[in-house]
Design an enzyme around this catalytic site. Structure first.
Site, PDB file in Angstrom:
ATOM      1  N   GLY A  15      11.590   5.657 -27.651  1.00  0.00           N
ATOM      2  CA  GLY A  15      12.761   5.098 -27.322  1.00  0.00           C
ATOM      3  C   GLY A  15      13.000   4.495 -25.876  1.00  0.00           C
ATOM      4  CG  HIS A  50       8.319  15.593 -28.284  1.00  0.00           C
ATOM      5  ND1 HIS A  50       8.299  16.800 -29.420  1.00  0.00           N
ATOM      6  CD2 HIS A  50       9.465  15.253 -28.307  1.00  0.00           C
ATOM      7  CE1 HIS A  50       9.608  17.025 -29.728  1.00  0.00           C
ATOM      8  NE2 HIS A  50      10.241  15.978 -29.177  1.00  0.00           N
ATOM      9  CG  ASP A  69      11.892  22.101 -21.517  1.00  0.00           C
ATOM     10  OD1 ASP A  69      13.030  21.706 -21.089  1.00  0.00           O
ATOM     11  OD2 ASP A  69      11.884  23.265 -22.045  1.00  0.00           O
ATOM     12  CE1 TYR A 112      24.158  11.566 -24.942  1.00  0.00           C
ATOM     13  CE2 TYR A 112      25.635  10.032 -25.613  1.00  0.00           C
ATOM     14  CZ  TYR A 112      24.707  10.199 -25.120  1.00  0.00           C
ATOM     15  OH  TYR A 112      23.513   9.245 -24.872  1.00  0.00           O
TER      16      TYR A 112
END
Length: 261
Positions: free
Chosen positions: A22, A44, A63, A160
Site C-alpha cells: 500500500g 509482516h 509491531d 477509525y
C-alpha cells in the site's frame, strides 16, 4: 530505482512503517528513488523483507503497538545508517462499524495501531533524530499518515474516525514541541481520501466486486476518481524534503476535493 541516489531526499536517513504494501511501500519506493536510505518496517516480516530486497534497502519486523519493537527498530536504523532524519508513521488499519456495531476489542485495536503506534514512533525516534540533526547539521521531518476520515466523520467509521482525528491533533502537538526544541525537526500530517490500496478491501458492498466498490467510492469525490498511491507518495516526498523547511504543524488533504464541500 534502487540505484538512483540523487534527488529531493538525497542522503536522508528514513524509517517507514507499514512498508510491506500500500501507501507505505509506495512511499518507500519513491523515497529511495529520490536518494534516501530507508529502513522498511512492517509487522509482516517476510513481505517487508521482499520489498526491501527489491529496493536494496534493509528491513526489520516492527509491531508499532509494542515499545520493545520500536526500541529495536530505532537501534537498527542507527546501526544501518548512522542516524535518522525522517520518520514516516504510515502503519494503520481501517475497521468499519458504527459506534454500536464496533466491539471494544476492535475500538482498542484500531487506536493501538493508528494512534498508539504513531505516538510510540514519535516518542522513540525523536532522541535519535535530534542527535542526528544537531550533529550533522541536517533537517529532520516526521510525517504522520492520518486520513480525511480524521476530518470528516462517517456514521460507519466510529473507531477509525476517532483514531485518525487524534493523529491529526497529536501531530500538531509534536510539531510545536519540536519547534520549541530548536526547530530542526518538523512534523506534518497527510489526509488521504479513498486511495486504491488493500485497505479499501474493508469497504465491502453487497453485490459489488472490487471494481464496483471503487466506482461507488469515486462517485463521492468531486474529481470523480479514487486516488492512486503516488498521489500520496509524492506529497510525502515534498513534506519530508528540505523544500518544506518552513512547513510544520500542517495538514495536507489529498482527497480529490471532498473536504471542499
Amino acid at each position: 530505482m534502487a540505484g538512483d541516489r540523487g534527488g529531493r531526499l538525497a542522503g536522508k536517513r528514513v524509517l517507514v512503517t507499514g512498508a510491506a504494501s500500500g501507501l507505505g511501500r509506495r512511499i518507500a519506493e519513491r523515497f529511495v528513488g529520490e536518494g534516501a536510505r530507508v529502513l522498511l518496517t512492517d509487522c509482516h516480516e517476510a513481505a517487508v523483507a521482499a520489498v526491501a530486497d527489491g529496493l536494496g534497502q534493509p528491513s526489520i519486523l516492527l509491531d508499532v503497538t509494542q515499545q520493545a519493537d520500536w526500541a529495536r527498530a530505532i537501534a537498527a536504523v542507527d546501526a544501518a545508517f548512522g542516524g535518522l532524519e525522517v520518520l514516516v508513521n504510515n502503519a494503520g488499519i481501517g475497521p468499519g462499524g458504527t459506534v454500536e456495531e464496533t466491539s471494544f476489542e476492535t475500538w482498542r485495536r484500531c487506536h493501538a495501531v493508528n494512534l498508539d503506534g504513531t505516538f510510540l514512533g514519535c516518542r522513540t525516534a525523536l532522541p535519535l533524530m535530534r542527535a542526528t540533526t544537531a550533529r550533522d547539521g541536517t533537517l529532520g521531518a516526521i510525517l504522520n499518515l492520518s486520513s480525511i476520515a480524521g476530518v470528516i466523520a462517517a456514521a460507519n467509521m466510529a473507531a477509525y474516525n476517532s483514531a485518525k482525528a487524534a493523529v491529526r491533533h497529536l501531530t500538531k502537538s509534536v510539531a510545536l514541541h519540536c519547534a520549541r526544541e530548536g526547530g530542526r525537526i518538523r512534523a506534518n500530517s497527510l489526509h488521504p481520501a479513498f486511495i486504491d490500496t488493500p485497505i479499501l478491501d474493508n469497504f465491502a458492498v453487497r453485490g459489488l466486486d472490487r471494481d464496483g466498490v471503487l466506482a461507488k467510492l469515486a462517485r463521492q469525490i468531486p474529481l470523480g476518481a479514487v486516488g492512486e498511491p503516488d498521489d500520496v507518495a509524492w506529497a510525502a516526498v515534498y513534506l519530508c524534503s528540505d523544500e518544506a523547511k518552513f512547513v510544520t504543524g500542517a495538514e495536507l488533504f489529498i482527497d480529490g476535493g471532498i473536504s471542499a464541500r
